[in-house]
Design an enzyme around this catalytic site. Structure first.
Site, mmCIF file in Angstrom:
data_model
loop_
_atom_site.group_PDB
_atom_site.id
_atom_site.type_symbol
_atom_site.label_atom_id
_atom_site.label_comp_id
_atom_site.label_asym_id
_atom_site.label_seq_id
_atom_site.Cartn_x
_atom_site.Cartn_y
_atom_site.Cartn_z
ATOM 1 N N SER A 1 -3.943 3.276 -1.985
ATOM 2 C CA SER A 1 -3.751 2.610 -0.800
ATOM 3 C C SER A 1 -3.925 3.931 0.427
ATOM 4 O O SER A 1 -3.039 4.594 0.334
ATOM 5 C CB SER A 1 -2.501 1.996 -0.754
ATOM 6 O OG SER A 1 -2.538 0.961 -1.678
ATOM 7 N N ALA A 2 -4.761 3.712 1.263
ATOM 8 C CA ALA A 2 -4.977 4.706 2.411
ATOM 9 C C ALA A 2 -3.577 4.735 3.132
ATOM 10 O O ALA A 2 -3.033 3.679 3.561
ATOM 11 C CB ALA A 2 -6.108 4.281 3.137
ATOM 12 N N PHE A 3 -3.374 5.844 3.480
ATOM 13 C CA PHE A 3 -2.109 6.193 4.302
ATOM 14 C C PHE A 3 -2.629 5.672 5.695
ATOM 15 O O PHE A 3 -3.485 5.814 6.287
ATOM 16 C CB PHE A 3 -1.677 7.787 4.347
ATOM 17 C CG PHE A 3 -0.350 8.061 3.411
ATOM 18 C CD1 PHE A 3 0.594 8.404 3.870
ATOM 19 C CD2 PHE A 3 -0.775 7.745 1.975
ATOM 20 C CE1 PHE A 3 1.805 8.567 3.185
ATOM 21 C CE2 PHE A 3 0.473 7.863 1.213
ATOM 22 C CZ PHE A 3 1.529 8.319 1.642
ATOM 23 N N LEU A 4 -1.313 5.102 6.691
ATOM 24 C CA LEU A 4 -1.391 4.887 7.806
ATOM 25 C C LEU A 4 -1.324 6.166 8.636
ATOM 26 O O LEU A 4 -0.557 7.212 8.235
ATOM 27 C CB LEU A 4 -0.508 3.943 8.270
ATOM 28 C CG LEU A 4 -0.885 2.360 7.511
ATOM 29 C CD1 LEU A 4 0.463 1.528 7.977
ATOM 30 C CD2 LEU A 4 -2.214 1.855 7.896
ATOM 31 N N GLU B 1 6.404 -4.521 8.766
ATOM 32 C CA GLU B 1 6.207 -3.442 9.675
ATOM 33 C C GLU B 1 5.116 -3.689 10.669
ATOM 34 O O GLU B 1 4.165 -4.644 10.345
ATOM 35 C CB GLU B 1 5.844 -2.152 8.654
ATOM 36 C CG GLU B 1 6.992 -1.661 8.131
ATOM 37 C CD GLU B 1 6.686 -0.406 7.641
ATOM 38 O OE1 GLU B 1 5.624 0.484 8.157
ATOM 39 O OE2 GLU B 1 7.191 0.189 6.611
ATOM 40 N N ASP C 1 8.503 -10.979 -2.858
ATOM 41 C CA ASP C 1 9.354 -9.842 -2.521
ATOM 42 C C ASP C 1 9.147 -9.209 -1.107
ATOM 43 O O ASP C 1 8.934 -8.308 -0.914
ATOM 44 C CB ASP C 1 9.038 -8.655 -3.824
ATOM 45 C CG ASP C 1 9.896 -7.567 -3.640
ATOM 46 O OD1 ASP C 1 11.154 -7.721 -3.198
ATOM 47 O OD2 ASP C 1 9.469 -6.342 -3.720
ATOM 48 N N LYS D 1 -0.658 3.946 -7.429
ATOM 49 C CA LYS D 1 0.315 3.259 -8.044
ATOM 50 C C LYS D 1 -0.161 3.110 -9.520
ATOM 51 O O LYS D 1 -1.363 2.587 -9.417
ATOM 52 C CB LYS D 1 0.660 1.885 -7.286
ATOM 53 C CG LYS D 1 1.484 2.110 -6.296
ATOM 54 C CD LYS D 1 2.015 0.539 -5.791
ATOM 55 C CE LYS D 1 3.114 0.774 -4.330
ATOM 56 N NZ LYS D 1 3.309 -0.142 -3.679
ATOM 57 N N ASP E 1 2.931 -3.040 0.623
ATOM 58 C CA ASP E 1 3.382 -3.311 -0.756
ATOM 59 C C ASP E 1 3.178 -4.602 -1.185
ATOM 60 O O ASP E 1 4.097 -5.459 -1.278
ATOM 61 C CB ASP E 1 4.965 -3.045 -0.412
ATOM 62 C CG ASP E 1 5.312 -1.524 -0.256
ATOM 63 O OD1 ASP E 1 4.559 -0.780 -0.522
ATOM 64 O OD2 ASP E 1 6.482 -1.296 0.546
#
Length: 541
Positions: A341-344, A415, A410, A237, A430
């Site tokens: 940000s690291a992916f899951l 999840e 927001d 981002k 987020d």
């Protein structure tokens, strides 16, 4: 005879061509690789750090305003080790040495049912993905008649992103004492990128945005997926506004900018609170030309790059309402600040459930949700599955406390991994709309706490600890953020706002205890049911 001699000549020419091709495509690349200088050991990031500094200093030399305009240097502070924790005498080190951060997890991680991924199945899956990547990359090069001396990617089970995925268990995204997170942050901030692309949700839009909608699709945020040379990937981002800019008071929360520094700060706060529900996030100076434009295979992404009148390389989102240069983000001239940000783990390996937040806000200009007008709303929530029979409601309250501290309004969904069932932890994804206004405390974010008057004992103990001068939240946050490449990540007013909001949370809990009693408010067990009655505490203005 002449025909026979011609045949021999052709045969010799063919053999010579084959030998030349073999020398050029096979033997010569091996010789070149042997002649290249050997890489430094994995544990020594000196070479990578030096090359990064050289790049930054070159950009600063070309433009004397570069350092102030587009990125900031880390401030001198206490010496820190590879884990990002400071040396002797630091408040951050004292915090993580406190008994609260060293108690065994309850319930303990005992077997495969408590760990998210099966090790062997996961490794086989990622090996197939790397092999598929190599095949597709080879076809792509062949179609464009590109030659590459780089060998195919090799899957490394010891890579930090693989070990991060294998370390996820029912208590959080990473164990408290794991060194893997620090290695992952280091790798994301330094490893070369090998691909850049839109995220899946933005690809689904295909540039078709409905301009009549109040809530704009995710394409407005310009987030990209970057893959690194170790095959790990992260969500990028870019910087959209300066750190000292506050969100205008007239802005609705759903049209606010997404801030890269908020993503970074949210990860550090989450770790300090011992939630461990935010994926590891770090800052990085990205060369948008070399690390995005020149390596992406997405023609649409390539088409949104341009050079501004100031000779800066810029790009924008592929949406009708955003295809304007005034909405673009620009390097200076090539370097751009951003969060990674690291992916899951893949949804094929670890399915996740996306659930609407019971305290979701109205995403219209004038509407209100029931919780905003009904102070007894929590009584209704507690009658609904799964909030009536699990720790889910207490986890929602944890999330509300976290969001209040960062000022994030927001949080429309949350999840969680399906494997861990109803009691699984909520993933705090987020967080880029946090840290927008340090001068305002939005107490409505605390409604789950003030209306339900419930809180985990573990959460309350951590909050009380961070309110003490020895472990003051603003101090440990300031110290933790100094480890990031983009430090200072937050301005001083935002850090001080954390202390102020922490006191508001503790006063809210105290009001609940006075109204309902400590036993009804503080949940001391890991699976303790919510009390049947609730009431709204007096929230300080």
């Amino acid at each position: 005879m002449p025909g026979l001699r011609r045949d021999r000549l052709l045969t010799l020419l063919l053999l010579g061509a084959l030998l030349s091709a073999d020398l050029y495509f096979h033997l010569w690349p091996q010789v070149q690789r042997q002649l290249r200088p050997r890489e430094r050991p994995r544990g020594c990031p000196c070479a990578r750090r030096a090359s990064s500094l050289d790049l930054n200093s070159a950009a600063a030399a070309s433009d004397p305003h570069t350092a102030a305009h587009n990125f900031s240097r880390a401030r001198p502070g206490t010496e820190q080790d590879r884990s990002g924790r400071s040396g002797p005498g630091s408040k951050l080190q004292a915090l993580f040495a406190h008994p609260l951060y060293n108690v065994p997890e309850e319930p303990p991680v005992l077997g495969p049912e408590d760990v998210l991924l099966a090790s062997q199945e996961t490794l086989r899956y990622y090996r197939r993905k790397v092999a598929r990547w190599n095949r597709r990359h080879k076809i792509y090069r062949q179609q464009l008649n590109l030659t590459s001396l780089d060998p195919p990617l090799q899957f490394r089970p010891e890579a930090s992103w693989v070990q991060f995925h294998l370390g996820i268990n029912r208590h959080g995204l990473y164990p408290r004492s794991s060194p893997i997170v620090s290695e992952l942050l280091q790798d994301m901030s330094h490893l070369p990128t090998i691909s850049a692309d839109y995220s899946q949700d933005e690809k689904a839009l295909l540039g078709a945005c409905d301009c009549t909608q109040i809530v704009k699709p995710s394409g407005v945020h310009l987030k990209l997926v970057l893959r690194f040379s170790d095959f790990g990937k992260a969500m990028f981002k870019p910087m959209r506004q300066q750190r000292d800019e506050e969100t205008p008071a007239d802005f609705f929360y759903f049209i606010d900018f997404q801030r890269h520094n908020a993503e970074i700060a949210a990860f550090h706060l989450d770790r300090i609170l011992d939630f461990r529900r935010v994926p590891p996030t770090t800052g990085r100076l990205v060369n948008v030309t070399k690390e995005i434009l020149e390596i992406t295979k997405n023609e649409i992404l390539q088409s949104v790059f341009f050079v501004s009148p100031a000779s800066n390389v810029c790009f924008f989102a592929k949406c009708p309402y955003m295809c304007k240069t005034e909405y673009a983000v620009c390097g200076n001239p090539h370097l751009l600040e951003g969060s990674l940000s690291a992916f899951l783990p893949s949804l094929n390996l670890a399915p996740r459930l996306s659930v609407p937040n019971p305290w979701i806000r109205s995403y219209t200009l004038a509407g209100k949700e029931e919780w905003e007008v009904n102070p007894l709303y929590c009584d209704t929530v507690k009658q609904i599955y799964p909030y009536n029979s699990s720790n889910r409601l207490l986890n929602i309250i944890d999330m509300a406390i976290f969001d209040f501290l960062i000022g994030n309004m927001d949080r429309h969904h949350y999840e969680m991994f399906t494997k861990f069932g109803d009691d699984g932890f909520l993933i705090h994804l987020d967080n880029a709309r946090g840290f927008g206004r340090h001068s305002h405390d939005e107490v409505s974010i605390l409604s789950p706490l003030s209306q339900c008057c419930r809180i985990k004992k573990k959460t309350l103990l951590h909050l009380q600890l961070l309110a003490q001068a020895k472990y003051r939240l603003s101090d440990v946050m300031r110290e933790s953020l100094l480890a990031d490449q983009l430090a200072p990540v937050l301005t001083e007013p935002h850090l001080l706002a954390l202390d102020r909001r922490l006191q508001i949370i503790l006063r809210t809990v105290q009001g609940c205890v006075e109204a309902h009693g400590e036993h009804s408010v503080i949940a001391s067990g890991p699976a303790e049911q919510p009390a049947p009655d609730s009431g709204q505490a007096n929230v300080p203005s």
